[in-house]
Scaffold this motif. Structure first.
Motif, mmCIF file in Angstrom:
data_model
loop_
_atom_site.group_PDB
_atom_site.id
_atom_site.type_symbol
_atom_site.label_atom_id
_atom_site.label_comp_id
_atom_site.label_asym_id
_atom_site.label_seq_id
_atom_site.Cartn_x
_atom_site.Cartn_y
_atom_site.Cartn_z
ATOM 1 N N TRP A 178 0.832 -1.203 0.000
ATOM 2 C CA TRP A 178 0.000 0.000 0.000
ATOM 3 C C TRP A 178 0.869 1.256 0.000
ATOM 4 C CZ3 TRP A 178 -4.832 0.434 -1.288
ATOM 5 C CH2 TRP A 178 -5.532 1.600 -0.994
ATOM 6 N N LYS A 179 1.942 1.209 0.777
ATOM 7 C CA LYS A 179 2.856 2.349 0.832
ATOM 8 C C LYS A 179 3.484 2.593 -0.545
ATOM 9 C CE LYS A 179 5.885 4.279 4.179
ATOM 10 N NZ LYS A 179 6.588 4.038 5.419
ATOM 11 N N LYS B 143 0.934 4.252 -2.721
ATOM 12 C CA LYS B 143 0.811 5.665 -2.359
ATOM 13 C C LYS B 143 1.976 6.491 -2.901
ATOM 14 C CE LYS B 143 -0.460 7.063 1.525
ATOM 15 N NZ LYS B 143 -0.700 7.474 2.876
ATOM 16 N N ASN B 144 3.139 5.863 -3.045
ATOM 17 C CA ASN B 144 4.311 6.552 -3.575
ATOM 18 C C ASN B 144 4.360 6.544 -5.099
ATOM 19 O OD1 ASN B 144 5.325 7.310 -1.070
ATOM 20 N ND2 ASN B 144 6.363 5.353 -0.789
ATOM 21 N N HIS C 296 -6.199 5.199 -7.654
ATOM 22 C CA HIS C 296 -4.919 5.570 -8.248
ATOM 23 C C HIS C 296 -4.727 7.086 -8.263
ATOM 24 C CE1 HIS C 296 -1.884 6.270 -11.398
ATOM 25 N NE2 HIS C 296 -1.330 5.196 -10.852
ATOM 26 N N HIS D 245 -6.065 9.347 -6.344
ATOM 27 C CA HIS D 245 -6.029 9.956 -5.009
ATOM 28 C C HIS D 245 -5.101 9.201 -4.060
ATOM 29 C CE1 HIS D 245 -9.778 11.504 -6.754
ATOM 30 N NE2 HIS D 245 -9.502 12.581 -6.027
ATOM 31 N N ARG D 246 -4.203 8.413 -4.602
ATOM 32 C CA ARG D 246 -3.343 7.541 -3.796
ATOM 33 C C ARG D 246 -2.535 8.295 -2.744
ATOM 34 N NH1 ARG D 246 -1.355 8.232 -8.751
ATOM 35 N NH2 ARG D 246 0.778 9.008 -8.955
ATOM 36 N N GLU D 247 -2.095 9.487 -3.071
ATOM 37 C CA GLU D 247 -1.264 10.249 -2.137
ATOM 38 C C GLU D 247 -2.038 10.687 -0.896
ATOM 39 O OE1 GLU D 247 0.070 13.382 -4.666
ATOM 40 O OE2 GLU D 247 1.568 12.123 -5.665
ATOM 41 N N ASN D 248 -3.340 10.820 -1.027
ATOM 42 C CA ASN D 248 -4.176 11.279 0.085
ATOM 43 C C ASN D 248 -4.794 10.139 0.884
ATOM 44 O OD1 ASN D 248 -3.699 13.934 -0.762
ATOM 45 N ND2 ASN D 248 -5.410 13.841 -2.187
ATOM 46 N N LEU D 249 -4.570 8.903 0.469
ATOM 47 C CA LEU D 249 -5.156 7.760 1.163
ATOM 48 C C LEU D 249 -4.444 7.520 2.483
ATOM 49 C CD1 LEU D 249 -5.525 5.329 -1.876
ATOM 50 C CD2 LEU D 249 -7.318 6.695 -0.801
ATOM 51 N N SER D 250 -5.182 6.991 3.438
ATOM 52 C CA SER D 250 -4.604 6.677 4.750
ATOM 53 C C SER D 250 -3.638 5.514 4.632
ATOM 54 C CB SER D 250 -5.715 6.288 5.729
ATOM 55 O OG SER D 250 -6.619 7.345 5.887
ATOM 56 N N ASN D 251 -2.740 5.413 5.589
ATOM 57 C CA ASN D 251 -1.862 4.247 5.655
ATOM 58 C C ASN D 251 -2.673 3.057 6.153
ATOM 59 O OD1 ASN D 251 0.439 5.654 4.822
ATOM 60 N ND2 ASN D 251 0.819 6.367 6.897
#
Length: 188
Positions: free
Chosen positions: A10-11, A14-15, A58, A60-66
């Protein structure tokens, strides 16, 4: 990358790692499609909303929670997304729609044959018995045995606590066993 934990995968998503996104997409698309089809009862709507949902993830991946576990997030988020799209398509929002009623899932005989775990499930009437269960019990059983989610993941998807999900699954299985026993007595 396949050996990565959900948290690391997931990380990476997000990256901006496209390979991570691809792994998540390929791993969860079939399971989410099956779940979405149970909710919408329409392959076209299910496919369209699932594609849109993954595009949203995809974009909004940067804004998704960990996350530590991907499945509960994807199932609960897609469930909300699909229900929202279905309601929007109907353009009729009644008070009962606002309370988000339980999903009414129906089991087909083919799904039963594919996923049977014991001889009891060979009973031709099992799909009828499953469909007689209350909606919450059907949804919990579907997520447990067909979507292969853990009880804690199901609790997150259905927005219930762990014990309620355990009780719901237990009651559903107990109801099925008693119905099967009654049918066996009648048929003998």
């Amino acid at each position: 990358m396949k050996a990565l934990s959900d948290e690391k995968l997931w990380k990476a998503l997000k990256n901006g790692d496209l390979k991570a996104f691809s792994i998540i997409y390929k791993s969860y698309y079939p399971r989410l499609y099956g779940y979405g089809l149970k909710i919408s009862k329409n392959p076209s709507i299910t496919e369209d909303t699932l594609q849109d949902f993954f595009m949203y993830v995809h974009e909004h991946r940067e804004n998704l929670s960990n996350l530590e576990s991907i499945a509960p997030y994807l199932f609960s988020s897609y469930r909300r997304y699909l229900i929202k799209k279905i309601k929007k398509k109907r353009r009729v929002i009644s008070f009962s729609d606002l309370t988000s009623p339980p999903i009414d899932i129906h089991f087909s005989p083919e799904e039963i044959l594919i996923n049977q775990e014991s001889e009891t499930f060979k009973n031709n009437n099992l799909s009828m018995l499953l469909n007689k269960l209350p909606k919450r019990q059907k949804e919990a059983l579907y997520l447990k045995y067909y979507a292969k989610l853990s009880t804690s993941d199901i609790a997150e998807v259905m927005d219930l606590n762990y014990q309620s999900v355990s009780n719901t699954i237990h009651k559903a299985i107990k109801n099925l066993r008693s119905e099967i026993a009654i049918k066996e007595l009648i048929n003998s």
